[in-house]
Scaffold this active site. Structure first.
Site, short mmCIF file in Angstrom:
data_model
loop_
_atom_site.label_atom_id
_atom_site.label_comp_id
_atom_site.label_asym_id
_atom_site.label_seq_id
_atom_site.Cartn_x
_atom_site.Cartn_y
_atom_site.Cartn_z
N GLU A 139 0.84 -1.20 0.00
CA GLU A 139 0.00 0.00 0.00
C GLU A 139 0.87 1.24 0.00
O GLU A 139 1.86 1.32 0.73
CB GLU A 139 -0.92 0.01 1.23
N PHE A 142 -1.43 6.81 -1.36
CA PHE A 142 -2.70 7.13 -2.00
C PHE A 142 -3.60 5.91 -2.20
O PHE A 142 -4.81 6.03 -2.31
CB PHE A 142 -2.45 7.77 -3.37
N GLY A 143 -3.00 4.72 -2.28
CA GLY A 143 -3.78 3.52 -2.56
C GLY A 143 -2.86 2.32 -2.67
O GLY A 143 -1.72 2.35 -2.21
N ASP A 144 -3.34 1.27 -3.32
CA ASP A 144 -2.57 0.03 -3.42
C ASP A 144 -1.54 0.11 -4.54
O ASP A 144 -1.67 0.87 -5.50
CB ASP A 144 -3.51 -1.15 -3.68
N ASP A 252 12.80 12.54 0.44
CA ASP A 252 12.53 11.27 1.13
C ASP A 252 13.50 10.18 0.68
O ASP A 252 13.10 9.04 0.44
CB ASP A 252 11.08 10.84 0.87
#
EC number: 2.7.10.2
Length: 390
Positions: A139, A142-144, A252
């Protein structure tokens, strides 16, 4: 006439004739749409969220070199015909567009905007039916994330990040911003964007698939030799130096965000926090990885290309410590206090090449950002050292 998906307030929604039209760009954001339209009269049709939960159709038109205008498509509930701003009506949206093109009638009298050339979808705008999801990898924010098969005249395995349908408009814009940034980058040590699928939900970012997973997982699960650690370090420096030259602040950089190709080559990934700027202010610092932050980010909530260099140093520490968490034994609060108040630096792990340790402690972790070298010079030094060790 195509089937109409009606929406309230006389707004037109997607019809079958538009869904298949080359000038239909799905949920492409306004900023991207304006970037596609180069010449006066260029136009495209897209979905847009007029208010939370209400998605309608709009036409974007290049009016002058400096100005684009955006017009809502409407449907008369009595005649079931389509129109722009209470002007000429037609039975289908495509017929309405063709009428304005052939008669050279402005979309509205006030704007004077005439449509001349439909802007065809770029090759990187992918149809959903070209993508078949196979296996869930995990995941994302925002989503999978899935492994999928992409069929565009030839099948290839890809990685797909999805956006949840219920996501906010702000989240969708961030999602598309990540794709827009990735589209600019072409480098062997940066994950490549193949395209986006934005005609319907879920929105998808389609990327090259790195079958050997994350660098962090590889370091933890395998006995990695010193020469391979040096190679990973050098490849990461190469990718980050490219991003620096491209004016990208990644924000990041970490082992968890480095992926490994089938040949175990390192690739920088995850541009969800990135931007093409010289400086980024983040007043909240919410959900940020404290142990990877530079001192000036902790204190002044600012990110620059120099903060990425500090974070690269933490990545190198991760590589030589076999994927251990930085500042072992310290909480996030303790880490911040030791760095900011005590000017603390971690000791490089045993076995770290002295040249590499010197780059990290002598350059990357300088308190004064201006005393940190460029990633280009860091990469050059590491590459020369790696070549001498091969």
């Amino acid at each position: 006439m195509g089937t109409v998906e009606k929406s309230s307030n006389n707004d037109a929604s997607v019809t079958d004739d538009i869904r298949s039209a080359e000038y239909y760009h799905g949920m492409v954001p306004r900023q991207d749409a304006e970037g596609f339209l180069k010449r006066e009269g260029d136009f495209l049709v897209r979905k847009t969220e007029q208010m939370p939960g209400k998605v309608v159709l709009a036409m974007s038109v290049r009016v002058t070199d400096e100005l684009c205008r955006h017009f809502m498509l409407n449907m008369d509930p009595t005649s079931n015909k389509f129109y722009f701003e209470h002007t000429h009506q037609e039975s289908t949206i495509s017929e309405l567009i063709n009428w304005h093109m052939t008669t050279k009638t402005p979309i509205s009298a006030a704007s004077g905007a005439k449509i001349r050339r439909p802007m065809e979808r770029s090759p990187w705008l992918i149809n959903h039916d070209s993508i078949v999801a196979n296996k869930k990898l995990g995941e994302g924010a925002f989503g999978d994330v899935f492994i999928a098969e992409l069929d565009q005249g030839g099948k290839q395995e890809v990685a797909v990040k999805t956006m949840r349908a219920e996501a906010t408009r702000e989240a969708r814009l961030r999602f598309m911003k990540e794709a827009r940034l990735m589209r600019k980058y072409q480098h062997k040590h940066v994950v490549k964007l193949i395209g986006v699928a934005i005609h319907e939900h879920p929105l998808m970012i389609v990327m090259e698939y790195c079958p050997n997973g994350s660098l962090l997982s590889h370091l933890k699960k395998n006995k990695v030799s010193l020469i391979e650690k040096l190679r990973f370090t050098t490849e990461a420096a190469d990718g980050i130096a490219y991003l620096e030259r491209s004016k990208c602040i990644h924000r990041d950089i970490a082992a968890r965000n480095c992926l490994l190709s089938a040949k175990n080559e390192l690739k920088i990934s995850d541009f969800g926090m990135s931007d093409n700027k010289d400086e980024i202010k983040d007043e909240t610092l919410e959900k940020v990885p404290i142990k990877w932050l530079a001192p000036e980010t902790m204190q002044e909530k600012v990110y620059t290309h120099k903060t990425d260099i500090w974070t690269f140093g933490v990545l190198v520490w991760e590589i030589y410590s076999d994927g251990a968490e930085p500042y072992p034994g310290l909480t996030k609060i303790q880490t911040r206090a030791k760095i900011v108040v005590n000017d603390y630096r971690m000791k490089m792990p045993d076995g770290t090449h002295p040249t590499v340790a010197d780059v990290v402690t002598g350059t990357c972790w300088q308190k004064n950002p201006e005393k940190r070298s460029t990633m280009d010079s860091i990469h050059k030094k590491l590459r020369e050292f790696y070549e001498s060790k091969k």
